[in-house]
Design an enzyme around this catalytic site. Structure first.
Site, PDB file in Angstrom:
ATOM      1  N   ASP A 113     -11.776  18.387  -4.946  1.00 35.10           N
ATOM      2  CA  ASP A 113     -10.567  18.071  -4.191  1.00 35.10           C
ATOM      3  C   ASP A 113      -9.423  17.684  -5.135  1.00 35.10           C
ATOM      4  O   ASP A 113      -9.404  16.572  -5.653  1.00 35.10           O
ATOM      5  CB  ASP A 113     -10.917  16.903  -3.250  1.00 35.10           C
ATOM      6  CG  ASP A 113      -9.742  16.462  -2.405  1.00 35.10           C
ATOM      7  OD1 ASP A 113      -8.768  17.224  -2.281  1.00 35.10           O
ATOM      8  OD2 ASP A 113      -9.812  15.341  -1.872  1.00 35.10           O
ATOM      9  N   ASP A 292      -3.541  21.339  -3.062  1.00 37.24           N
ATOM     10  CA  ASP A 292      -4.700  20.567  -2.604  1.00 37.24           C
ATOM     11  C   ASP A 292      -5.854  21.481  -2.201  1.00 37.24           C
ATOM     12  O   ASP A 292      -5.862  22.045  -1.109  1.00 37.24           O
ATOM     13  CB  ASP A 292      -4.291  19.672  -1.429  1.00 37.24           C
ATOM     14  CG  ASP A 292      -5.424  18.760  -0.987  1.00 37.24           C
ATOM     15  OD1 ASP A 292      -6.461  18.719  -1.677  1.00 37.24           O
ATOM     16  OD2 ASP A 292      -5.273  18.087   0.053  1.00 37.24           O
TER      17      ASP A 292
END
Ligand SMILES: *[C@@H]1O[C@H](CO)[C@@H](O)[C@H](O)[C@H]1NC(C)=O
Ligand SMILES: *[C@@H]1O[C@H](CO)[C@@H](O)[C@H](O)[C@H]1NC(C)=O
Ligand SMILES: *[C@@H]1O[C@H](CO)[C@@H](O)[C@H](O)[C@H]1NC(C)=O
Ligand SMILES: *[C@@H]1O[C@H](CO)[C@@H](O)[C@H](O)[C@H]1NC(C)=O
Length: 421
Positions: A113, A292
């Site tokens: 992430d 992201d």
């Protein structure tokens, strides 16, 4: 085979690996989690809303903690050898692969992430919210040490992750981070629970300033300890052949040359882009964005996404989603550093809604005010009224990243993009 011969074989393999000339690339396969589009091509709005709430609150809370938001309308948060991990595809929502933790090493599936910076694993003392996941047990790891600190991550859907901080040995793509700080959760938030979340934990790949532990992220540990000499990691997220490469760039996975753009604030992987165009018409020029890998869609403030869809005569479904005629979905492109990258129709079109209709949902999604205290999915929060502090920050998630090869260059504080090979 007895444990001793296992050990000897392992030691022999280690010696062999150590003797191999560099660079010896180890691939981390990445997988994706469940899809927002069902097998019959319909858009799963409930799943999308749940995922969006998680992404939005994850980013919002950090934007708020990092950036000055009270007075400014725009939020600008502050912020050597090579191995690769093949990434597994859980159907377009999240990308995960394997790391190992502790001594003896235990494998964990983690979501890589770039929108956070901390490693979180479920603890062996977790309550039932961690059921179905592999658990980290510090009592059975000879290299574990408790830091005597707790941690808590709260999410906008009201759930939270909390637990205790430890240090232990973490191995990723064959590289060893010793004394790595991470959190062992004694309670998991709803979005991290099995089977919704197929990975066991999260591995944040943002900059240290995002860390709620105030600790080095795994990548930074590897860089600081000279385990990887080139402070770069690169990802390909696609329906097949996805991988995370640490300490380098896999030139087989992209075509043409890389276009680099500077990181404007080290926290998130944040940069300024040139334009977003629909059918060749720039509907948004000069924007700030965060890359992201932990977000599926492309998220923006209603003030950004609303006009984008208005120019396309889209229908507002509410909840941040918009539909267009499936027959005339626009061709979308994003221009960064002077280079224009196209979104394929499969990444922009999320499927029909309602099911079986001729209307299709677009991957650009309006959130509440990113960076404000108002989360879209908190019932008491009226996002349309909460326009005191809108953010012009776009979150570019997998709907964009699946179209490009992405290089995260920590050494030169820049992000590179190229078309996929
Ligand atoms: C480790 O062992 C102790 C003593 O048995 C126990 O109280 C504790 O909960 C264990 N820790 C974890 C994380 O399982
Ligand atoms: C491991 O990290 C912790 C926290 O950063 C630190 O207090 C400790 O001294 C470190 N231990 C070693 C052996 O480096
Ligand atoms: C291009 O976008 C602008 C801004 O949304 C809009 O006003 C204009 O009509 C669009 N032009 C075309 C040719 O679609
Ligand atoms: C949107 O609708 C207006 C009015 O019906 C029309 O003039 C315009 O061409 C439409 N634009 C698009 C992109 O379909």
């Amino acid at each position: 085979m007895c444990p001793l011969s296992h050990f000897i074989l392992f030691a022999a393999l280690r010696a062999l690996v150590a003797a191999l000339p560099h660079p010896s690339f180890v691939s981390i396969p990445l997988r994706r989690r469940s899809s927002l589009t069902t097998v019959d091509g319909a858009f799963d709005i409930d799943k999308a809303i749940s995922h969006l709430a998680f992404s939005e609150s994850k980013i919002s809370s950090r934007l708020r903690s990092l950036g000055p938001i009270s007075d400014t309308p725009a939020v600008h948060p502050t912020r050597r050898d090579t191995g690769s991990i093949p990434l597994t595809d859980g159907n377009n929502v999240l990308w995960y692969g394997t790391i190992s933790v502790g001594t003896p090493a235990v494998d964990f599936l983690v979501d890589f992430d770039t929108g956070s910076a901390d490693l979180v694993l479920p603890s062996s003392s977790c309550d039932s919210t961690c059921n179905g996941h592999t658990l980290y047990n510090p009592n059975t790891s000879s290299t574990a040490a408790s830091l005597g600190q707790t941690f808590m991550l709260s999410y906008g859907d009201g759930s939270s992750v909390q637990g205790e901080q430890y240090t232990d040995t973490v191995v990723i793509a064959g590289y060893t981070a010793t004394n790595q700080t991470f959190g062992a959760a004694t309670q998991y938030s709803s979005n991290l629970q099995s089977p919704t979340f197929p990975a066991d934990g999260l591995m944040g790949m943002g900059f240290k300033s995002l860390s709620i532990y105030g600790a080095n992220p795994v990548i930074q540990t590897l860089i600081d300890n000279n385990v990887i000499s080139d402070p770069v990691f690169s990802v390909k997220l696609a329906s097949s052949g996805s991988e995370l490469r640490l300490g380098g760039i896999n030139s087989d996975l992209y075509s043409g040359s890389l276009t680099y753009t500077p990181v404007t604030q080290q926290g998130f992987w944040q940069f300024d882009g040139d334009a977003i165009s629909a059918n060749g018409n720039a509907t948004l020029s000069s924007f700030t964005a965060i890359i992201d890998t932990g977000t599926t869609l492309i998220l923006g403030d209603l003030d950004t996404i609303g006009p984008f869809y208005a120019s396309l005569n889209a229908t507002d479904l509410g909840n941040g989603f918009y539909t267009l005629d499936c027959d005339s979905m626009p061709s979308i492109s994003i221009t960064i550093g002077g280079t224009t990258f196209s979104l394929s129709s499969t990444t922009f079109n999320l499927g029909t809604y309602p099911t079986g209709s001729s209307q299709c949902v677009g991957a650009f999604t309006a959130t509440g005010s990113l960076g404000s205290a108002c989360f879209l999915f908190i019932p008491a929060c009226d996002r349309r009224a909460d326009h005191g502090h809108p953010s012009d920050t776009l979150i570019l998630g997998d709907a964009f990243l699946r179209n490009v090869y992405t290089v995260f260059d920590m050494g030169q504080s820049r992000i590179g993009f190229a078309d996929l090979a």
